[in-house]
Design a protein around this motif. Sequence first.
Motif, PDB file in Angstrom:
ATOM      1  N   VAL A  72       0.848  -1.196   0.000  1.00 49.73           N
ATOM      2  CA  VAL A  72       0.000   0.000   0.000  1.00 49.73           C
ATOM      3  C   VAL A  72       0.883   1.245   0.000  1.00 49.73           C
ATOM      4  CG1 VAL A  72      -1.775   1.267   1.302  1.00 49.73           C
ATOM      5  CG2 VAL A  72      -1.793  -1.233   1.268  1.00 49.73           C
ATOM      6  N   PRO A  73       0.537   2.298  -0.753  1.00 49.03           N
ATOM      7  CA  PRO A  73       1.296   3.551  -0.708  1.00 49.03           C
ATOM      8  C   PRO A  73       1.426   4.071   0.722  1.00 49.03           C
ATOM      9  CG  PRO A  73      -0.267   3.596  -2.521  1.00 49.03           C
ATOM     10  CD  PRO A  73      -0.564   2.348  -1.743  1.00 49.03           C
ATOM     11  N   ASP A  74       2.584   4.589   1.064  1.00 48.54           N
ATOM     12  CA  ASP A  74       2.873   5.012   2.436  1.00 48.54           C
ATOM     13  C   ASP A  74       1.858   6.021   2.972  1.00 48.54           C
ATOM     14  OD1 ASP A  74       5.062   3.370   2.439  1.00 48.54           O
ATOM     15  OD2 ASP A  74       6.504   4.952   1.930  1.00 48.54           O
ATOM     16  N   LYS A  75       1.372   6.895   2.117  1.00 50.16           N
ATOM     17  CA  LYS A  75       0.449   7.932   2.581  1.00 50.16           C
ATOM     18  C   LYS A  75      -0.910   7.365   2.997  1.00 50.16           C
ATOM     19  CE  LYS A  75      -1.131   9.063  -2.120  1.00 50.16           C
ATOM     20  NZ  LYS A  75      -1.255  10.146  -3.127  1.00 50.16           N
ATOM     21  N   LEU A  76      -1.228   6.138   2.539  1.00 47.82           N
ATOM     22  CA  LEU A  76      -2.518   5.537   2.874  1.00 47.82           C
ATOM     23  C   LEU A  76      -2.455   4.632   4.098  1.00 47.82           C
ATOM     24  CD1 LEU A  76      -3.852   4.552  -0.683  1.00 47.82           C
ATOM     25  CD2 LEU A  76      -4.394   6.588   0.668  1.00 47.82           C
ATOM     26  N   VAL A  77      -1.240   4.244   4.500  1.00 45.94           N
ATOM     27  CA  VAL A  77      -1.093   3.321   5.633  1.00 45.94           C
ATOM     28  C   VAL A  77      -1.703   3.871   6.921  1.00 45.94           C
ATOM     29  CG1 VAL A  77       0.580   2.176   7.136  1.00 45.94           C
ATOM     30  CG2 VAL A  77       0.905   2.152   4.652  1.00 45.94           C
ATOM     31  N   PRO A  78      -1.454   5.146   7.303  1.00 48.80           N
ATOM     32  CA  PRO A  78      -2.072   5.673   8.526  1.00 48.80           C
ATOM     33  C   PRO A  78      -3.600   5.619   8.493  1.00 48.80           C
ATOM     34  CG  PRO A  78      -0.300   7.103   7.808  1.00 48.80           C
ATOM     35  CD  PRO A  78      -0.530   6.129   6.693  1.00 48.80           C
ATOM     36  N   LEU A  79      -4.181   5.794   7.318  1.00 51.43           N
ATOM     37  CA  LEU A  79      -5.638   5.736   7.201  1.00 51.43           C
ATOM     38  C   LEU A  79      -6.147   4.328   7.485  1.00 51.43           C
ATOM     39  CD1 LEU A  79      -6.183   7.929   3.998  1.00 51.43           C
ATOM     40  CD2 LEU A  79      -6.443   8.600   6.394  1.00 51.43           C
ATOM     41  N   LEU A  80      -5.416   3.317   7.026  1.00 44.84           N
ATOM     42  CA  LEU A  80      -5.825   1.940   7.277  1.00 44.84           C
ATOM     43  C   LEU A  80      -5.750   1.607   8.767  1.00 44.84           C
ATOM     44  CD1 LEU A  80      -4.159   0.000   4.308  1.00 44.84           C
ATOM     45  CD2 LEU A  80      -6.556   0.641   4.574  1.00 44.84           C
ATOM     46  N   TYR A  81      -4.820   2.238   9.463  1.00 50.64           N
ATOM     47  CA  TYR A  81      -4.676   1.970  10.903  1.00 50.64           C
ATOM     48  C   TYR A  81      -5.797   2.599  11.728  1.00 50.64           C
ATOM     49  CZ  TYR A  81      -0.297  -0.590  11.070  1.00 50.64           C
ATOM     50  OH  TYR A  81       0.662  -1.575  10.957  1.00 50.64           O
ATOM     51  N   LEU A  82      -6.623   3.433  11.106  1.00 56.21           N
ATOM     52  CA  LEU A  82      -7.808   3.932  11.799  1.00 56.21           C
ATOM     53  C   LEU A  82      -8.802   2.803  12.032  1.00 56.21           C
ATOM     54  CD1 LEU A  82      -8.371   7.333   9.933  1.00 56.21           C
ATOM     55  CD2 LEU A  82      -7.344   6.961  12.191  1.00 56.21           C
ATOM     56  N   ASN A  83      -8.679   1.756  11.242  1.00 55.52           N
ATOM     57  CA  ASN A  83      -9.482   0.558  11.428  1.00 55.52           C
ATOM     58  C   ASN A  83      -8.743  -0.348  12.410  1.00 55.52           C
ATOM     59  OD1 ASN A  83     -10.916  -1.826  11.284  1.00 55.52           O
ATOM     60  ND2 ASN A  83     -10.809  -2.006   9.062  1.00 55.52           N
ATOM     61  N   PRO A  84      -9.295  -0.629  13.599  1.00 54.89           N
ATOM     62  CA  PRO A  84      -8.579  -1.451  14.587  1.00 54.89           C
ATOM     63  C   PRO A  84      -8.238  -2.843  14.082  1.00 54.89           C
ATOM     64  CG  PRO A  84     -10.897  -1.181  15.185  1.00 54.89           C
ATOM     65  CD  PRO A  84     -10.618  -0.213  14.082  1.00 54.89           C
TER      66      PRO A  84
END
Length: 259
Positions: free
Chosen positions: A195-207
């Motif tokens: 996954v592109p690095d900029k999208l990884v933090p968004l995925l971590y919003l999902n526990p």
Amino acid sequence: MLLDTIKTIKNNKDLIYHLTTSDFKANNSRTYFGFLWWILDPIFYMAIFYLLVVVILDRGTPNYPVVIFTGLIPLKFFTAALVDGTNSISSKGNILQQVYVPKIIFILVRLLVNCIKYLISVVVLFMFLAIYGIDFTWNVLYFPLIFVLNAFCLLGLMIFLAHLGVFIRDVKNMMQYITRTMMYLSPVLFELNTVPDKLVPLLYLNPLTTFIESYRDILVYGKPPEFMPLAILTILSMAVLYLGIRLLNKNEKEYAKVI
């Protein structure tokens, strides 16, 4: 407040045991395969996605079956517990109108039933990984810790869903869309490093992302779990659980009236 809840659970441990065993047996008796569906369901999903991604689209990594399976098993646990939590109180109207039972008991029972099913499917997961040739390391011993934190996180979320399930009956129907969204917004069908690095933090919003990555770290990649995301998630789970217990205590007498 948390201490009072722990005391309540301790005083009702026999009731919890009875309800858990009876619910587990009742759920399994409704179908021919019973709890085996917890094993068959992710296997069927794995076969479908493997056929689509690897065979038809000619994509995916050599370990793609492992990637899918280690994502689908925790997904099944997470989503099944949330769905069951939604009607954990509303489905007990006949009991609530006859005798007082702390509402946390019903929610905890649903969580325990799903924990049992999950642990059964995890045995199959370990067998699958061993047959596939995955070499386990000492990091696999972190599994109980991740599992407990996973269940702890689910309990707080289940309390809020159980509350909403009493007053808003459409919540259970909405859960199929919510759980499907959780699936696509977590690394169930792919590895996070793709996954592109900029999208990884968004995925971590999902526990669910934290738990899937932690399970994969210890089982597939042979390294320690992601301690920082797990620590943050544990603190947030404690806050959600505290607020959820306050919500239950505040509406303790209202549930029976509404149901």
